[in-house]
Design an enzyme around this catalytic site. Sequence first.
Site, PDB file in Angstrom:
ATOM      1  N   GLU A   1       0.953  -1.348   0.019  1.00 38.48           N
ATOM      2  CA  GLU A   1      -0.213  -0.048  -0.293  1.00 38.48           C
ATOM      3  C   GLU A   1       1.030   1.141  -0.094  1.00 38.48           C
ATOM      4  OE1 GLU A   1      -2.289   2.785   2.839  1.00 38.48           O
ATOM      5  OE2 GLU A   1      -3.079   0.445   3.157  1.00 38.48           O
TER       6      GLU A   1
ATOM      7  N   CYS B   1      -3.450   7.697   4.635  1.00 36.09           N
ATOM      8  CA  CYS B   1      -3.343   7.260   3.379  1.00 36.09           C
ATOM      9  C   CYS B   1      -4.596   7.382   2.345  1.00 36.09           C
ATOM     10  CB  CYS B   1      -2.541   5.920   2.844  1.00 36.09           C
ATOM     11  SG  CYS B   1      -3.626   4.771   3.915  1.00 36.09           S
TER      12      CYS B   1
END
Length: 521
Positions: free
Chosen positions: A257, A296
């Site tokens: 990620e 994020c």
Amino acid sequence: MTELLKNLVHGEWVAGQGTGTPLFDPVTGQELVRVSSQGLDLPRAFAFARERGGAALRAMSYGQRAAMLGGLAKALQAHREAYYEIATANSGTTKADSGIDIDGGLYTLGQYARWGAALGDARALLDGASVPLAKDGVFQSQHLLVPTRGVALFINAFNFPAWGLWEKAAPALLSGVPVIVKPATATAWLTQRMVADAVATGLLPEGALSVVCGSSAGLLEQLQPFDVLSFTGSAQTAALIRSHPQVVANSVRVNIEADSLNAALLMPDATAGSEAMQLFVREVVREMSIKSGQKCTAIRRALVPAALYEAATQAIAAKLAGLTVGDPRNESVRMGALVSREQFEGVRAGIEELKAQTRVVFDGSTQPLVDADPAVAACIAPTLLACDDPDHADLVHRVEVFGPVATLMPYRDLAHALSLVARGEGSLVCSVYGDNAASLAQAATELAACHGRVHVVSPAVGATHTGHGNVMPHSLHGGPGRAGGGEELGGLRALAFYHRRAAVQAEAAVVQALGALPLSH
């Protein structure tokens, strides 16, 4: 010297060598604790996790491991106040922001306990139905999922030391795979404390959960063919991980990620002051301020019809003006600090870079900080930028500033908006705001190709939707392209990463005797 936190490796709490790396309070600058992984016997740690922890976990059924997770979730709840104190001190987060991390992590742990309970006494999972390989149907093929015979290494990010641990560890442990977690150094304290409390319950077999605090040096060198690696962080570091000789030589399964220029899109049929526009404005402001934009999944690009560009600018700026920034110990503060002065300087540099192709329409730095020294604290106020010509700007679609910063941009029509969103080259999430179900569905379908999650907000769910940036364990977390190409969560789908799929070809009686249950998502 402050306390040196110990590492849990090969079933023992071991202090690293040297004076260690200090962890600081990002508001006051006070040194809190130190961490060090120097001198650890990493080969022994990985072998112990694989052999002792893995064997013990695989000896349990999914139902037994689910009960173990449920017991952990309940036991860790008793330490919530201590976790909140650590989060405030080491991450500089408000109580609400700490809750997203801590309570979100415990909720995810408990959710996997509930899902796993339905798998009962099974020790393997079926992937789809059996299919005949012969005309009489007796000889069949059945795809089977079994826990990988390795270790799960997690290299985590600084922004979610609690949730980042459990959103990965819960499905790994439920799968029967031992975990070694390496939290980001800056905020490792909370992860280390939660691991210590989890192990102290006695619910986990020895070697099932380990923690290494400090440098990651030497960790990747320990990876073997049946191990898996999950990384959350920058795309630059992700590229180094993917190309690491040990990862390449052993075909180690990797989940990444990475960077993500998430977008929020106000649909073309919205009107000034409409409920859809109000929901859009509210969410942009919320995503800029929650955890000081250190998510994020936070909104980095906000797209509006050209006719509403000025109205949206004014509405967002007006709400941002009401935010208070400073020491989260003061109850009037809505936004705490970034995790470090290093991140503070990085955000300021990022804003300056984006300003080459944008203009500042709200600069929160004109407001004084609450109970915080601007020369010491890593507190930074929200900044709203406007990009008048997003077609000819590349930085706003390429540079992610990891803080309370978003860029507003106009579009001509839906096709233009979708093309601008796609210039992010793959993101974790895009949220869409409107009130026409058919057009929202069309946009969601188009956006699904370049996002791990599409969050659609209409007035009907205005009070109940879970939030653009809130990662729920029920839904997929990850994204293609720039976002890393990884997949996490999504219910029991998360278990697939920790299992090996094999086709068993045998007579029907053998297939029926496998004793496995379908992997129900």
